[in-house]
Design an enzyme around this catalytic site. Structure first.
Site, PDB file in Angstrom:
ATOM      1  N   HIS A   1      23.874 -41.444 -11.618  1.00 43.59           N
ATOM      2  CA  HIS A   1      23.092 -42.232 -12.585  1.00 43.59           C
ATOM      3  C   HIS A   1      22.968 -41.515 -13.921  1.00 43.59           C
ATOM      4  O   HIS A   1      22.081 -41.831 -14.712  1.00 43.59           O
ATOM      5  CB  HIS A   1      21.711 -42.538 -12.002  1.00 43.59           C
ATOM      6  CG  HIS A   1      21.789 -43.341 -10.735  1.00 43.59           C
ATOM      7  ND1 HIS A   1      22.110 -44.673 -10.721  1.00 43.59           N
ATOM      8  CD2 HIS A   1      21.653 -42.975  -9.437  1.00 43.59           C
ATOM      9  CE1 HIS A   1      22.149 -45.112  -9.467  1.00 43.59           C
ATOM     10  NE2 HIS A   1      21.877 -44.093  -8.660  1.00 43.59           N
TER      11      HIS A   1
ATOM     12  N   LYS B   1       5.206 -12.428 -15.668  1.00 45.81           N
ATOM     13  CA  LYS B   1       5.092 -12.565 -14.212  1.00 45.81           C
ATOM     14  C   LYS B   1       3.966 -13.520 -13.859  1.00 45.81           C
ATOM     15  O   LYS B   1       4.063 -14.295 -12.919  1.00 45.81           O
ATOM     16  CB  LYS B   1       4.856 -11.179 -13.585  1.00 45.81           C
ATOM     17  CG  LYS B   1       4.780 -11.196 -12.065  1.00 45.81           C
ATOM     18  CD  LYS B   1       6.116 -11.607 -11.450  1.00 45.81           C
ATOM     19  CE  LYS B   1       6.044 -11.795  -9.952  1.00 45.81           C
ATOM     20  NZ  LYS B   1       7.137 -12.670  -9.475  1.00 45.81           N
TER      21      LYS B   1
ATOM     22  N   LYS C   1      16.209 -20.280 -10.875  1.00 45.36           N
ATOM     23  CA  LYS C   1      16.513 -18.843 -10.766  1.00 45.36           C
ATOM     24  C   LYS C   1      17.597 -18.474 -11.759  1.00 45.36           C
ATOM     25  O   LYS C   1      17.501 -17.480 -12.457  1.00 45.36           O
ATOM     26  CB  LYS C   1      17.003 -18.465  -9.358  1.00 45.36           C
ATOM     27  CG  LYS C   1      15.986 -18.344  -8.252  1.00 45.36           C
ATOM     28  CD  LYS C   1      15.010 -17.215  -8.365  1.00 45.36           C
ATOM     29  CE  LYS C   1      13.858 -17.568  -9.241  1.00 45.36           C
ATOM     30  NZ  LYS C   1      12.729 -18.215  -8.701  1.00 45.36           N
TER      31      LYS C   1
ATOM     32  N   ARG D   1       4.738   0.023  -6.932  1.00 44.66           N
ATOM     33  CA  ARG D   1       4.739  -0.874  -5.777  1.00 44.66           C
ATOM     34  C   ARG D   1       3.654  -1.938  -5.892  1.00 44.66           C
ATOM     35  O   ARG D   1       3.649  -2.890  -5.129  1.00 44.66           O
ATOM     36  CB  ARG D   1       4.498  -0.062  -4.491  1.00 44.66           C
ATOM     37  CG  ARG D   1       5.599   0.945  -4.211  1.00 44.66           C
ATOM     38  CD  ARG D   1       5.112   2.006  -3.264  1.00 44.66           C
ATOM     39  NE  ARG D   1       4.743   1.455  -1.979  1.00 44.66           N
ATOM     40  CZ  ARG D   1       5.504   1.506  -0.892  1.00 44.66           C
ATOM     41  NH1 ARG D   1       6.660   2.110  -0.937  1.00 44.66           N
ATOM     42  NH2 ARG D   1       5.101   0.989   0.227  1.00 44.66           N
TER      43      ARG D   1
ATOM     44  N   GLU E   1      15.268 -25.033  -7.256  1.00 46.36           N
ATOM     45  CA  GLU E   1      14.931 -23.610  -7.268  1.00 46.36           C
ATOM     46  C   GLU E   1      16.155 -22.761  -7.638  1.00 46.36           C
ATOM     47  O   GLU E   1      16.042 -21.801  -8.408  1.00 46.36           O
ATOM     48  CB  GLU E   1      14.360 -23.204  -5.891  1.00 46.36           C
ATOM     49  CG  GLU E   1      14.045 -21.736  -5.709  1.00 46.36           C
ATOM     50  CD  GLU E   1      13.031 -21.166  -6.689  1.00 46.36           C
ATOM     51  OE1 GLU E   1      12.415 -21.930  -7.452  1.00 46.36           O
ATOM     52  OE2 GLU E   1      12.886 -19.927  -6.713  1.00 46.36           O
TER      53      GLU E   1
ATOM     54  N   TRP F   1      -3.131  -2.502  -1.402  1.00 46.94           N
ATOM     55  CA  TRP F   1      -2.820  -3.849  -1.863  1.00 46.94           C
ATOM     56  C   TRP F   1      -3.434  -4.763  -0.808  1.00 46.94           C
ATOM     57  O   TRP F   1      -2.948  -4.852   0.313  1.00 46.94           O
ATOM     58  CB  TRP F   1      -1.303  -4.037  -1.978  1.00 46.94           C
ATOM     59  CG  TRP F   1      -0.962  -5.179  -2.867  1.00 46.94           C
ATOM     60  CD1 TRP F   1      -0.999  -5.190  -4.233  1.00 46.94           C
ATOM     61  CD2 TRP F   1      -0.551  -6.472  -2.476  1.00 46.94           C
ATOM     62  NE1 TRP F   1      -0.636  -6.422  -4.705  1.00 46.94           N
ATOM     63  CE2 TRP F   1      -0.348  -7.225  -3.662  1.00 46.94           C
ATOM     64  CE3 TRP F   1      -0.327  -7.097  -1.249  1.00 46.94           C
ATOM     65  CZ2 TRP F   1       0.061  -8.556  -3.646  1.00 46.94           C
ATOM     66  CZ3 TRP F   1       0.077  -8.431  -1.237  1.00 46.94           C
ATOM     67  CH2 TRP F   1       0.266  -9.131  -2.424  1.00 46.94           C
TER      68      TRP F   1
ATOM     69  N   GLU G   1      16.414 -18.730 -15.570  1.00 46.96           N
ATOM     70  CA  GLU G   1      15.411 -17.802 -16.086  1.00 46.96           C
ATOM     71  C   GLU G   1      15.928 -16.376 -16.245  1.00 46.96           C
ATOM     72  O   GLU G   1      15.463 -15.658 -17.115  1.00 46.96           O
ATOM     73  CB  GLU G   1      14.084 -17.859 -15.314  1.00 46.96           C
ATOM     74  CG  GLU G   1      14.102 -17.366 -13.913  1.00 46.96           C
ATOM     75  CD  GLU G   1      12.729 -17.501 -13.246  1.00 46.96           C
ATOM     76  OE1 GLU G   1      11.699 -17.481 -13.917  1.00 46.96           O
ATOM     77  OE2 GLU G   1      12.712 -17.625 -12.008  1.00 46.96           O
TER      78      GLU G   1
ATOM     79  N   CYS H   1       0.832  -1.208   0.000  1.00 45.47           N
ATOM     80  CA  CYS H   1       0.000   0.000   0.000  1.00 45.47           C
ATOM     81  C   CYS H   1       0.864   1.253   0.000  1.00 45.47           C
ATOM     82  O   CYS H   1       2.024   1.227   0.409  1.00 45.47           O
ATOM     83  CB  CYS H   1      -0.865   0.025   1.241  1.00 45.47           C
ATOM     84  SG  CYS H   1      -1.773  -1.488   1.510  1.00 45.47           S
TER      85      CYS H   1
ATOM     86  N   ASN I   1      -1.289   1.734   6.123  1.00 42.79           N
ATOM     87  CA  ASN I   1      -0.460   0.636   5.601  1.00 42.79           C
ATOM     88  C   ASN I   1      -0.095  -0.249   6.788  1.00 42.79           C
ATOM     89  O   ASN I   1       0.203   0.275   7.862  1.00 42.79           O
ATOM     90  CB  ASN I   1       0.848   1.157   5.003  1.00 42.79           C
ATOM     91  CG  ASN I   1       0.618   1.960   3.738  1.00 42.79           C
ATOM     92  OD1 ASN I   1      -0.489   1.996   3.215  1.00 42.79           O
ATOM     93  ND2 ASN I   1       1.665   2.603   3.266  1.00 42.79           N
ATOM     94  N   GLY I   2      -0.057  -1.543   6.591  1.00 43.99           N
ATOM     95  CA  GLY I   2       0.317  -2.440   7.692  1.00 43.99           C
ATOM     96  C   GLY I   2      -0.840  -3.358   8.035  1.00 43.99           C
ATOM     97  O   GLY I   2      -1.817  -3.468   7.279  1.00 43.99           O
TER      98      GLY I   2
HETATM   99  O1  M6R Z   1       2.127 -17.003  -9.618  1.00 43.60           O
HETATM  100  P1  M6R Z   1       2.531 -18.456  -9.500  1.00 43.60           P
HETATM  101  O2  M6R Z   1       3.254 -18.757  -8.241  1.00 43.60           O
HETATM  102  O3  M6R Z   1       1.381 -19.389  -9.732  1.00 43.60           O
HETATM  103  O4  M6R Z   1       3.538 -18.675 -10.706  1.00 43.60           O
HETATM  104  C1  M6R Z   1       4.065 -19.940 -10.986  1.00 43.60           C
HETATM  105  C2  M6R Z   1       5.253 -19.847 -11.920  1.00 43.60           C
HETATM  106  O5  M6R Z   1       4.869 -19.313 -13.153  1.00 43.60           O
HETATM  107  C3  M6R Z   1       6.381 -18.985 -11.333  1.00 43.60           C
HETATM  108  O6  M6R Z   1       6.796 -19.470 -10.094  1.00 43.60           O
HETATM  109  C4  M6R Z   1       7.587 -18.936 -12.276  1.00 43.60           C
HETATM  110  O7  M6R Z   1       8.186 -20.197 -12.346  1.00 43.60           O
HETATM  111  C5  M6R Z   1       8.570 -17.873 -11.809  1.00 43.60           C
HETATM  112  N1  M6R Z   1       9.047 -17.114 -12.916  1.00 43.60           N
HETATM  113  C6  M6R Z   1       9.744 -18.430 -11.085  1.00 43.60           C
HETATM  114  O8  M6R Z   1      10.678 -17.478 -10.728  1.00 43.60           O
END
Ligand code: M6R
Length: 608
Positions: free
Chosen positions: A504, A603, A485, A27, A481, A74, A488, A2, A100-101
């Protein structure tokens, strides 16, 4: 997150306030509103969606006045609709509040105020503030605000106006940032300097526990006991772009550094440490339903799927309920075994991922109870699930998910505590886990303080073409993960693997050009992982080890070592994720790539 803007001075307030809100758009928010004192009373306009929608409401029905407050919301409590948008009012409509909060004890305060005849119109925690101030008001707004805040538990940055004590704004801060902007014959208030930078570069930052009163030509800062505070005036010399990112080069880095706070927000008001238990108001499952769960299915995509894998280990380990983790995109086309005693946990940062939403609908159609672990309040998954745990991580703008991941794991821990304590886990064991969870924010800070070490590591490896990430047990999903990261945002090919599975197949890839990241904290499988490190070294691989304690064998084998603080086995994923996020970030940044918006990615993936 917010945003708050306030103005008092000779200008017409509304355009100044709306301009300020626009500066806070980066934001993330879902609705917005303004309240302006027009000489007779307080007039409010609100709109759901973009600031442009609020502008059009104000255009159709203007509000004129020279003192006002405004807000971008938000959602945290209650859906993002006009009624829940700020500003909120008391019963008389003479007091307006933006906040906010999170007010943690809002439920108890609301019941108390209703008992005294106050009528509530929204579902928000904020509205209690307006009614508390109304109840305490005796002609002086700052005194009423101070009296009210004595009753409040939680975090706040607030701005309050009242037509019964006009031409001033009262502000207060505890845990949510707020600053005063000082002009010539006019003063401003904002949660973020970006909102007021067009008008002034002289600001006074409020500290926790402080209140302020601003008029057109004065400001005063004091504490809850009305003791005056001397404040320093700071000069802002940043440009707007830097400010929106809080001084960080990218949103992703800012979001990585927010994690001590975001995981604290995920736990806030939920972790009952003394009882080793969690309070999860929104899960909508009775004690019997919790006890009668036969199996759990967790479904998600991408990073959220990785946190699901950690959830599987947690729930099976501590609550002893069988768990399956399903890619949402596969689950929707399978013929899964679901009964009315299946709990389907759906994890999504955005709450809008098409595959995850479809999987949840499928699980529901087959009779499962659905529980959403979602960050974006009011998103489709959050609206359609049977119950939920909001992550409260704030808007995540970088496409690469970082703070949502750690908050997801924390939410899964809270859920596990609930399930396990309803079954056989002792209070003592629950307490041990809860106490360790409480240390996480400080431990993450410790890691972030040494981000420079990771930056140096990134310099060494920024030109690599491939990376391997290996871990076992709770840290195998972290390996996945870490690899996701890196690939991507840096476009370097990276794979995550269970460390022992490497022999393996992937072991064939190992040579001096293949950096191998081992997630090797001192947990139950540490010795096993060290054997896997030996296998890599025997083939000339270069090893980066994340570990938690000095240990001679690993120290000798590893080419680079980064220490994370010691914690319980099940909490290492949260701590280990941070250096891996930083490594991916610094490598991508050093390669000059668009870290926040990597190619080909969105996103929120709202298509199948
Ligand atoms: O909004 P969501 O958590 O459902 O999104 C899932 C994936 O699309 C998301 O985690 C994607 O893999 C990210 N870019 C990872 O950093």
């Amino acid at each position: 997150m917010c945003g708050i803007v306030g103005y008092v001075g000779p200008r017409v307030a509304t355009p100044v306030l709306i301009e300020g809100l626009k500066r806070l758009e980066y934001r993330g928010y879902d609705s917005a509103g303004v309240a302006v004192m027009n000489g007779n009373g307080v007039e409010t306009r609100k709109a759901v969606g973009k600031i442009a929608a609020l502008e059009s409401v104000v255009g159709d029905d203007p509000v004129e006045g020279m003192t006002g407050i405004a807000h971008t919301r938000w959602a945290t409590h209650g859906a993002p609709n006009e009624c829940n948008a700020h500003p909120h009012h008391d019963c008389t409509g003479t007091i307006a509040v933006v906040h906010n909060g999170i007010i943690e004890n809002y439920g108890a305060l609301r019941t108390m105020l209703q008992g005294h005849g106050h009528t509530f119109v929204s579902e928000t925690d904020t509205e209690v503030l307006a009614h508390l101030i109304e109840a305490a008001f005796d002609g002086n707004l700052e005194e009423a605000v101070a009296d009210s805040l004595h009753l409040v538990e939680g975090t706040y940055g607030i701005a309050v106006v009242s037509s019964q004590d006009p031409v001033k704004i009262v502000a207060a801060r505890k845990g949510s940032p707020l600053l005063l902007g000082l002009g010539e014959g006019e003063n401003f208030l904002a949660s973020d300097v970006a909102a007021i930078l067009k008008y002034t570069r002289d600001v006074v930052y409020l500290d926790d526990g402080e209140l302020a009163v601003i008029t057109a030509d004065s400001y005063r800062v004091f504490d809850l006991q009305a003791v005056q505070r001397e404040k320093k005036v700071s000069k802002i010399d940043w440009d707007l772009d830097m400010i929106e990112k809080g001084g960080f080069a990218h949103f992703m880095l800012k979001e990585i550094f927010e994690q001590p706070t975001t995981i604290e927000n995920t736990m806030r008001g939920r972790l009952v440490t003394e009882e080793g238990f969690s309070k999860l108001g929104g899960i909508n499952l009775s004690r019997e339903e919790l006890q009668n769960i036969d199996n759990v299915v967790i479904t998600a995509c991408g990073t959220s799927w990785h946190s699901a894998l950690i959830g599987e280990l947690l729930i099976e380990d501590l609550a002893r309920i069988p768990v399956e983790v399903e890619y949402a995109s596969e689950f929707r086309y399978r013929n899964p075994i679901i009964t009315q005693r299946t709990l389907c946990v759906v994890i999504s940062q955005s709450g809008e991922t098409a595959d995850t939403l479809a999987a949840m609908r499928e699980a529901k159609r087959r009779g499962a109870k659905t529980l959403g672990l979602v960050n974006v309040v009011g998103s489709t998954i959050a609206r359609e699930d049977d119950g939920g745990i909001y992550l409260h991580a704030g808007p995540e703008i970088g496409v690469a998910s970082t703070k949502a991941f750690t908050s997801q794991v924390v939410a899964l821990l809270l859920l596990t505590l609930k399930l396990a304590r309803r079954r056989d886990m002792s209070a003592a064991r629950g307490r041990e886990i809860a106490q360790a969870m409480e240390h996480l924010p400080a431990q993450i800070r410790e890691i972030l303080d040494r981000a420079g070490e990771i930056e140096e590591l990134a310099e060494q490896f920024k030109d690599a073409s491939n990376f391997l990430y290996l871990g076992r047990g709770y840290n195998f999903p972290v390996a996945l993960e870490g690899a996701l990261k890196l690939k991507e945002i840096s476009y370097i090919h990276a794979e995550g693997y269970p460390a022992a599975e490497m022999k393996h197949g992937p072991i064939a890839l190992i040579d001096a050009n293949m950096p191998v990241v081992f997630i090797a904290p001192h947990d139950a499988v540490f010795d096993k992982v060290v054997s896997n490190v030996q296998e890599v070294k025997a083939r000339g691989g270069r090893v980066i080890a994340l570990t938690s304690r000095e240990e001679p064998t690993l120290k000798k084998l590893a080419d680079y070592e980064f220490r994370i603080p010691e914690t319980l086995d099940m909490l290492y994923p949260i701590l280990a994720a941070i250096p891996l996020q930083l490594l991916a970030y610094y490598i991508a940044a050093k390669r000059g790539l668009n870290v926040d918006q990597p190619r080909n990615l969105a996103k929120s993936v709202t298509v199948e």
